[in-house]
Design a protein around this motif. Structure first.
Motif, PDB file in Angstrom:
ATOM      1  N   PHE A   1      80.292  31.453  46.023  1.00 33.32           N
ATOM      2  CA  PHE A   1      80.019  31.546  44.596  1.00 33.32           C
ATOM      3  C   PHE A   1      79.124  30.374  44.239  1.00 33.32           C
ATOM      4  O   PHE A   1      79.592  29.301  43.888  1.00 33.32           O
ATOM      5  CB  PHE A   1      81.297  31.466  43.775  1.00 33.32           C
ATOM      6  CG  PHE A   1      82.200  32.661  43.860  1.00 33.32           C
ATOM      7  CD1 PHE A   1      81.723  33.923  44.147  1.00 33.32           C
ATOM      8  CD2 PHE A   1      83.550  32.516  43.633  1.00 33.32           C
ATOM      9  CE1 PHE A   1      82.558  35.014  44.210  1.00 33.32           C
ATOM     10  CE2 PHE A   1      84.408  33.606  43.685  1.00 33.32           C
ATOM     11  CZ  PHE A   1      83.912  34.851  43.977  1.00 33.32           C
ATOM     12  N   ASP A   2      77.835  30.573  44.344  1.00 26.96           N
ATOM     13  CA  ASP A   2      76.898  29.485  44.094  1.00 26.96           C
ATOM     14  C   ASP A   2      76.695  29.246  42.600  1.00 26.96           C
ATOM     15  O   ASP A   2      76.714  28.110  42.143  1.00 26.96           O
ATOM     16  CB  ASP A   2      75.572  29.800  44.781  1.00 26.96           C
ATOM     17  CG  ASP A   2      74.622  28.625  44.812  1.00 26.96           C
ATOM     18  OD1 ASP A   2      75.091  27.490  44.991  1.00 26.96           O
ATOM     19  OD2 ASP A   2      73.411  28.850  44.648  1.00 26.96           O
ATOM     20  N   THR A   3      76.526  30.320  41.860  1.00 30.13           N
ATOM     21  CA  THR A   3      76.262  30.199  40.428  1.00 30.13           C
ATOM     22  C   THR A   3      77.331  30.936  39.620  1.00 30.13           C
ATOM     23  O   THR A   3      78.092  31.745  40.157  1.00 30.13           O
ATOM     24  CB  THR A   3      74.889  30.805  40.056  1.00 30.13           C
ATOM     25  OG1 THR A   3      74.934  32.219  40.290  1.00 30.13           O
ATOM     26  CG2 THR A   3      73.760  30.171  40.854  1.00 30.13           C
ATOM     27  N   VAL A   4      77.322  30.692  38.322  1.00 32.82           N
ATOM     28  CA  VAL A   4      78.216  31.401  37.416  1.00 32.82           C
ATOM     29  C   VAL A   4      77.934  32.903  37.504  1.00 32.82           C
ATOM     30  O   VAL A   4      78.859  33.716  37.534  1.00 32.82           O
ATOM     31  CB  VAL A   4      78.036  30.872  35.975  1.00 32.82           C
ATOM     32  CG1 VAL A   4      78.807  31.717  34.979  1.00 32.82           C
ATOM     33  CG2 VAL A   4      78.441  29.398  35.888  1.00 32.82           C
ATOM     34  N   GLY A   5      76.666  33.265  37.598  1.00 30.58           N
ATOM     35  CA  GLY A   5      76.300  34.679  37.733  1.00 30.58           C
ATOM     36  C   GLY A   5      76.882  35.317  38.989  1.00 30.58           C
ATOM     37  O   GLY A   5      77.303  36.478  38.957  1.00 30.58           O
ATOM     38  N   ASP A   6      76.936  34.566  40.093  1.00 32.71           N
ATOM     39  CA  ASP A   6      77.542  35.075  41.330  1.00 32.71           C
ATOM     40  C   ASP A   6      79.016  35.400  41.112  1.00 32.71           C
ATOM     41  O   ASP A   6      79.523  36.425  41.588  1.00 32.71           O
ATOM     42  CB  ASP A   6      77.433  34.055  42.468  1.00 32.71           C
ATOM     43  CG  ASP A   6      76.016  33.799  42.929  1.00 32.71           C
ATOM     44  OD1 ASP A   6      75.144  34.660  42.692  1.00 32.71           O
ATOM     45  OD2 ASP A   6      75.786  32.724  43.532  1.00 32.71           O
ATOM     46  N   VAL A   7      79.704  34.517  40.416  1.00 33.44           N
ATOM     47  CA  VAL A   7      81.132  34.734  40.143  1.00 33.44           C
ATOM     48  C   VAL A   7      81.300  35.979  39.288  1.00 33.44           C
ATOM     49  O   VAL A   7      82.126  36.850  39.599  1.00 33.44           O
ATOM     50  CB  VAL A   7      81.756  33.504  39.430  1.00 33.44           C
ATOM     51  CG1 VAL A   7      83.216  33.775  39.088  1.00 33.44           C
ATOM     52  CG2 VAL A   7      81.629  32.250  40.281  1.00 33.44           C
ATOM     53  N   ILE A   8      80.501  36.095  38.241  1.00 33.62           N
ATOM     54  CA  ILE A   8      80.602  37.253  37.350  1.00 33.62           C
ATOM     55  C   ILE A   8      80.332  38.547  38.105  1.00 33.62           C
ATOM     56  O   ILE A   8      81.084  39.523  37.967  1.00 33.62           O
ATOM     57  CB  ILE A   8      79.634  37.104  36.153  1.00 33.62           C
ATOM     58  CG1 ILE A   8      80.119  35.976  35.240  1.00 33.62           C
ATOM     59  CG2 ILE A   8      79.499  38.420  35.381  1.00 33.62           C
ATOM     60  CD1 ILE A   8      79.133  35.571  34.177  1.00 33.62           C
ATOM     61  N   ASN A   9      79.279  38.587  38.920  1.00 33.25           N
ATOM     62  CA  ASN A   9      78.967  39.800  39.690  1.00 33.25           C
ATOM     63  C   ASN A   9      80.118  40.189  40.602  1.00 33.25           C
ATOM     64  O   ASN A   9      80.471  41.370  40.691  1.00 33.25           O
ATOM     65  CB  ASN A   9      77.690  39.594  40.504  1.00 33.25           C
ATOM     66  CG  ASN A   9      76.447  39.544  39.650  1.00 33.25           C
ATOM     67  OD1 ASN A   9      76.412  40.064  38.548  1.00 33.25           O
ATOM     68  ND2 ASN A   9      75.414  38.887  40.149  1.00 33.25           N
ATOM     69  N   SER A  10      80.701  39.227  41.273  1.00 31.29           N
ATOM     70  CA  SER A  10      81.817  39.512  42.185  1.00 31.29           C
ATOM     71  C   SER A  10      83.031  40.033  41.430  1.00 31.29           C
ATOM     72  O   SER A  10      83.667  40.999  41.852  1.00 31.29           O
ATOM     73  CB  SER A  10      82.203  38.260  42.969  1.00 31.29           C
ATOM     74  OG  SER A  10      81.152  37.869  43.808  1.00 31.29           O
ATOM     75  N   ILE A  11      83.346  39.405  40.312  1.00 31.94           N
ATOM     76  CA  ILE A  11      84.509  39.826  39.529  1.00 31.94           C
ATOM     77  C   ILE A  11      84.282  41.226  38.950  1.00 31.94           C
ATOM     78  O   ILE A  11      85.185  42.074  38.984  1.00 31.94           O
ATOM     79  CB  ILE A  11      84.824  38.814  38.408  1.00 31.94           C
ATOM     80  CG1 ILE A  11      85.149  37.433  38.991  1.00 31.94           C
ATOM     81  CG2 ILE A  11      85.958  39.321  37.513  1.00 31.94           C
ATOM     82  CD1 ILE A  11      86.283  37.405  39.986  1.00 31.94           C
ATOM     83  N   GLU A  12      83.089  41.489  38.450  1.00 33.70           N
ATOM     84  CA  GLU A  12      82.799  42.819  37.910  1.00 33.70           C
ATOM     85  C   GLU A  12      82.948  43.896  38.985  1.00 33.70           C
ATOM     86  O   GLU A  12      83.467  44.987  38.708  1.00 33.70           O
ATOM     87  CB  GLU A  12      81.391  42.855  37.303  1.00 33.70           C
ATOM     88  CG  GLU A  12      81.301  42.129  35.986  1.00 33.70           C
ATOM     89  CD  GLU A  12      79.913  42.101  35.370  1.00 33.70           C
ATOM     90  OE1 GLU A  12      79.851  41.943  34.141  1.00 33.70           O
ATOM     91  OE2 GLU A  12      78.906  42.208  36.103  1.00 33.70           O
ATOM     92  N   LYS A  13      82.520  43.605  40.203  1.00 30.77           N
ATOM     93  CA  LYS A  13      82.671  44.576  41.301  1.00 30.77           C
ATOM     94  C   LYS A  13      84.139  44.815  41.612  1.00 30.77           C
ATOM     95  O   LYS A  13      84.564  45.958  41.797  1.00 30.77           O
ATOM     96  CB  LYS A  13      81.950  44.085  42.556  1.00 30.77           C
ATOM     97  CG  LYS A  13      80.453  44.182  42.469  1.00 30.77           C
ATOM     98  CD  LYS A  13      79.793  43.628  43.706  1.00 30.77           C
ATOM     99  CE  LYS A  13      78.275  43.562  43.543  1.00 30.77           C
ATOM    100  NZ  LYS A  13      77.626  42.897  44.653  1.00 30.77           N
ATOM    101  N   LEU A  14      84.928  43.737  41.668  1.00 34.56           N
ATOM    102  CA  LEU A  14      86.351  43.882  41.967  1.00 34.56           C
ATOM    103  C   LEU A  14      87.093  44.616  40.854  1.00 34.56           C
ATOM    104  O   LEU A  14      87.962  45.448  41.129  1.00 34.56           O
ATOM    105  CB  LEU A  14      86.982  42.501  42.208  1.00 34.56           C
ATOM    106  CG  LEU A  14      86.563  41.803  43.494  1.00 34.56           C
ATOM    107  CD1 LEU A  14      87.036  40.361  43.496  1.00 34.56           C
ATOM    108  CD2 LEU A  14      87.104  42.542  44.711  1.00 34.56           C
ATOM    109  N   VAL A  15      86.753  44.331  39.624  1.00 31.21           N
ATOM    110  CA  VAL A  15      87.362  45.025  38.495  1.00 31.21           C
ATOM    111  C   VAL A  15      86.966  46.499  38.514  1.00 31.21           C
ATOM    112  O   VAL A  15      87.785  47.378  38.269  1.00 31.21           O
ATOM    113  CB  VAL A  15      86.963  44.343  37.150  1.00 31.21           C
ATOM    114  CG1 VAL A  15      87.373  45.203  35.956  1.00 31.21           C
ATOM    115  CG2 VAL A  15      87.595  42.961  37.055  1.00 31.21           C
TER     116      VAL A  15
END
Length: 85
Positions: A67-81
């Motif tokens: 998770f390099d950036t805040v955007g990376d975290v958001i993309n990963s969480i959105e995929k998991l959700v």
């Protein structure tokens, strides 16, 4: 901005250790002062908030590179959700 993105940004904003008024998608987690313990706590907070399991290596330092950036975290969480639905 999606509700997921807003919630993720709010959680990250609580963890940041630098004096920066707004958390942006392009902000690097390490630039926000997040350290390995913060990363582990961040994982727990996100998992609890979204009722998901975030796959990660037990080494918290690896998390900060995944998770390099805040955007990376958001993309990963959105995929998991999204997979949960």
């Amino acid at each position: 901005m999606s509700n997921v993105a807003s919630d993720v940004i709010a959680i990250i904003a609580k963890k940041k250790r630098v004096n920066k008024p707004n958390v942006e998608l392009s902000d690097r987690l390490d630039d926000l002062g997040l350290e390995s313990l913060d990363a582990v706590e961040l994982i727990f907070d996100l998992e609890e908030k979204f009722d998901i399991q975030i796959p990660f290596n037990a080494n918290a330092n690896d998390l900060l590179t995944n998770f390099d950036t805040v955007g990376d975290v958001i993309n990963s969480i959105e995929k998991l959700v999204g997979k949960k639905s």
